[in-house]
Design a protein around this motif. Structure first.
Motif, PDB file in Angstrom:
ATOM      1  N   LEU A  86       0.854  -1.186   0.000  1.00 36.02           N
ATOM      2  CA  LEU A  86       0.000   0.000   0.000  1.00 36.02           C
ATOM      3  C   LEU A  86       0.885   1.230   0.000  1.00 36.02           C
ATOM      4  O   LEU A  86       1.923   1.254   0.667  1.00 36.02           O
ATOM      5  CB  LEU A  86      -0.911   0.002   1.230  1.00 36.02           C
ATOM      6  N   SER A  87       0.488   2.267  -0.736  1.00 34.30           N
ATOM      7  CA  SER A  87       1.336   3.459  -0.841  1.00 34.30           C
ATOM      8  C   SER A  87       1.070   4.491   0.253  1.00 34.30           C
ATOM      9  O   SER A  87       1.953   5.257   0.596  1.00 34.30           O
ATOM     10  CB  SER A  87       1.164   4.113  -2.216  1.00 34.30           C
TER      11      SER A  87
ATOM     12  N   ALA B 157      -6.065  -4.981  -2.500  1.00 43.10           N
ATOM     13  CA  ALA B 157      -4.905  -5.276  -3.337  1.00 43.10           C
ATOM     14  C   ALA B 157      -4.094  -4.020  -3.594  1.00 43.10           C
ATOM     15  O   ALA B 157      -4.573  -3.078  -4.226  1.00 43.10           O
ATOM     16  CB  ALA B 157      -5.363  -5.888  -4.667  1.00 43.10           C
ATOM     17  N   GLY B 158      -2.861  -4.016  -3.088  1.00 44.92           N
ATOM     18  CA  GLY B 158      -1.928  -2.933  -3.358  1.00 44.92           C
ATOM     19  C   GLY B 158      -1.077  -3.273  -4.569  1.00 44.92           C
ATOM     20  O   GLY B 158      -1.452  -4.120  -5.395  1.00 44.92           O
ATOM     21  N   ASP B 159       0.071  -2.645  -4.681  1.00 43.41           N
ATOM     22  CA  ASP B 159       1.007  -2.939  -5.766  1.00 43.41           C
ATOM     23  C   ASP B 159       1.718  -4.260  -5.493  1.00 43.41           C
ATOM     24  O   ASP B 159       1.920  -4.644  -4.343  1.00 43.41           O
ATOM     25  CB  ASP B 159       2.056  -1.826  -5.879  1.00 43.41           C
ATOM     26  N   LYS B 160       2.103  -4.931  -6.544  1.00 43.65           N
ATOM     27  CA  LYS B 160       2.884  -6.177  -6.462  1.00 43.65           C
ATOM     28  C   LYS B 160       2.154  -7.248  -5.655  1.00 43.65           C
ATOM     29  O   LYS B 160       2.676  -7.788  -4.685  1.00 43.65           O
ATOM     30  CB  LYS B 160       4.269  -5.926  -5.875  1.00 43.65           C
ATOM     31  N   THR B 161       0.927  -7.538  -6.079  1.00 40.43           N
ATOM     32  CA  THR B 161       0.132  -8.557  -5.380  1.00 40.43           C
ATOM     33  C   THR B 161       0.686  -9.945  -5.655  1.00 40.43           C
ATOM     34  O   THR B 161       1.417 -10.162  -6.614  1.00 40.43           O
ATOM     35  CB  THR B 161      -1.339  -8.507  -5.830  1.00 40.43           C
TER      36      THR B 161
ATOM     37  N   VAL C  99     -14.277 -13.508  -3.865  1.00 42.86           N
ATOM     38  CA  VAL C  99     -14.128 -12.497  -2.819  1.00 42.86           C
ATOM     39  C   VAL C  99     -14.088 -11.114  -3.477  1.00 42.86           C
ATOM     40  O   VAL C  99     -13.472 -10.944  -4.532  1.00 42.86           O
ATOM     41  CB  VAL C  99     -12.829 -12.744  -2.016  1.00 42.86           C
ATOM     42  N   GLN C 100     -14.739 -10.143  -2.868  1.00 44.82           N
ATOM     43  CA  GLN C 100     -14.717  -8.786  -3.403  1.00 44.82           C
ATOM     44  C   GLN C 100     -13.319  -8.203  -3.280  1.00 44.82           C
ATOM     45  O   GLN C 100     -12.733  -8.210  -2.196  1.00 44.82           O
ATOM     46  CB  GLN C 100     -15.720  -7.889  -2.690  1.00 44.82           C
ATOM     47  N   ILE C 101     -12.793  -7.694  -4.405  1.00 48.51           N
ATOM     48  CA  ILE C 101     -11.438  -7.155  -4.451  1.00 48.51           C
ATOM     49  C   ILE C 101     -11.508  -5.645  -4.613  1.00 48.51           C
ATOM     50  O   ILE C 101     -12.210  -5.141  -5.491  1.00 48.51           O
ATOM     51  CB  ILE C 101     -10.644  -7.783  -5.616  1.00 48.51           C
ATOM     52  N   LEU C 102     -10.791  -4.935  -3.745  1.00 48.37           N
ATOM     53  CA  LEU C 102     -10.742  -3.473  -3.794  1.00 48.37           C
ATOM     54  C   LEU C 102      -9.303  -3.030  -3.975  1.00 48.37           C
ATOM     55  O   LEU C 102      -8.384  -3.640  -3.427  1.00 48.37           O
ATOM     56  CB  LEU C 102     -11.271  -2.865  -2.494  1.00 48.37           C
ATOM     57  N   ASN C 103      -9.124  -1.930  -4.712  1.00 47.10           N
ATOM     58  CA  ASN C 103      -7.782  -1.348  -4.777  1.00 47.10           C
ATOM     59  C   ASN C 103      -7.609  -0.426  -3.567  1.00 47.10           C
ATOM     60  O   ASN C 103      -8.541  -0.229  -2.779  1.00 47.10           O
ATOM     61  CB  ASN C 103      -7.530  -0.635  -6.103  1.00 47.10           C
ATOM     62  N   GLU C 104      -6.439   0.138  -3.417  1.00 45.10           N
ATOM     63  CA  GLU C 104      -6.156   0.963  -2.239  1.00 45.10           C
ATOM     64  C   GLU C 104      -7.077   2.170  -2.142  1.00 45.10           C
ATOM     65  O   GLU C 104      -7.568   2.502  -1.053  1.00 45.10           O
ATOM     66  CB  GLU C 104      -4.696   1.409  -2.262  1.00 45.10           C
ATOM     67  N   GLN C 105      -7.338   2.833  -3.259  1.00 43.44           N
ATOM     68  CA  GLN C 105      -8.193   4.031  -3.228  1.00 43.44           C
ATOM     69  C   GLN C 105      -9.620   3.672  -2.809  1.00 43.44           C
ATOM     70  O   GLN C 105     -10.244   4.395  -2.040  1.00 43.44           O
ATOM     71  CB  GLN C 105      -8.199   4.745  -4.585  1.00 43.44           C
ATOM     72  N   GLU C 106     -10.131   2.561  -3.288  1.00 45.50           N
ATOM     73  CA  GLU C 106     -11.475   2.121  -2.885  1.00 45.50           C
ATOM     74  C   GLU C 106     -11.515   1.832  -1.387  1.00 45.50           C
ATOM     75  O   GLU C 106     -12.489   2.158  -0.707  1.00 45.50           O
ATOM     76  CB  GLU C 106     -11.888   0.889  -3.692  1.00 45.50           C
ATOM     77  N   PHE C 107     -10.456   1.229  -0.876  1.00 49.39           N
ATOM     78  CA  PHE C 107     -10.372   0.976   0.570  1.00 49.39           C
ATOM     79  C   PHE C 107     -10.345   2.286   1.347  1.00 49.39           C
ATOM     80  O   PHE C 107     -11.055   2.439   2.337  1.00 49.39           O
ATOM     81  CB  PHE C 107      -9.125   0.138   0.881  1.00 49.39           C
ATOM     82  N   LEU C 108      -9.531   3.243   0.882  1.00 47.58           N
ATOM     83  CA  LEU C 108      -9.453   4.539   1.564  1.00 47.58           C
ATOM     84  C   LEU C 108     -10.816   5.227   1.585  1.00 47.58           C
ATOM     85  O   LEU C 108     -11.196   5.844   2.583  1.00 47.58           O
ATOM     86  CB  LEU C 108      -8.401   5.435   0.903  1.00 47.58           C
ATOM     87  N   ASN C 109     -11.567   5.117   0.514  1.00 48.08           N
ATOM     88  CA  ASN C 109     -12.914   5.699   0.475  1.00 48.08           C
ATOM     89  C   ASN C 109     -13.833   5.012   1.476  1.00 48.08           C
ATOM     90  O   ASN C 109     -14.690   5.650   2.079  1.00 48.08           O
ATOM     91  CB  ASN C 109     -13.498   5.604  -0.931  1.00 48.08           C
ATOM     92  N   MET C 110     -13.649   3.703   1.658  1.00 50.64           N
ATOM     93  CA  MET C 110     -14.478   2.950   2.615  1.00 50.64           C
ATOM     94  C   MET C 110     -14.241   3.358   4.057  1.00 50.64           C
ATOM     95  O   MET C 110     -15.156   3.341   4.859  1.00 50.64           O
ATOM     96  CB  MET C 110     -14.161   1.448   2.516  1.00 50.64           C
TER      97      MET C 110
END
Length: 100
Positions: free
Chosen positions: A38-39, A70-74, A86-97
């Motif tokens: 994660l960045s 899922a961050g970079d280099k999964t 399973v529902q997959i979210l990128n970092e930005q979607e997680f941050l919004n959550m």
């Protein structure tokens, strides 16, 4: 987090506003797994945010996993999550959550 909530005294029958700590449980019953880098924070910090919102953190993907972040280099966790649906979210979607 502090929010204004009504305070009611049963014996006195009155209300007044007061600031109290409110525990957010919007992730109650949800399990999160993190993969990759994660960045904006470490995976440990992200896990603490999940726990603060009532969720659980696991290191392994299963049918019971609610979200894979899922961050970079999964790695292989992403492939397994896709296979299990399973529902997959990128970092930005997680941050919004997790925004309060």
């Amino acid at each position: 987090e502090f929010r204004r909530v009504p305070f009611r005294s049963r014996s006195m029958g009155f209300q007044m506003g007061g600031a109290v700590a409110v525990s957010e449980n919007r992730f109650d019953g949800k399990t999160f797994v993190f993969t990759g880098t994660l960045s904006s924070m470490t995976r440990e910090e992200a896990g603490e945010k999940v726990k603060a919102l009532g969720g659980k953190v696991s290191n392994a993907i299963s049918k019971k996993t609610g979200y894979l972040i899922a961050g970079d280099k999964t790695g292989s966790k992403l492939i397994k999550a896709e296979k299990l649906g399973v529902q997959i979210l990128n970092e930005q979607e997680f941050l919004n959550m997790i925004k309060f």
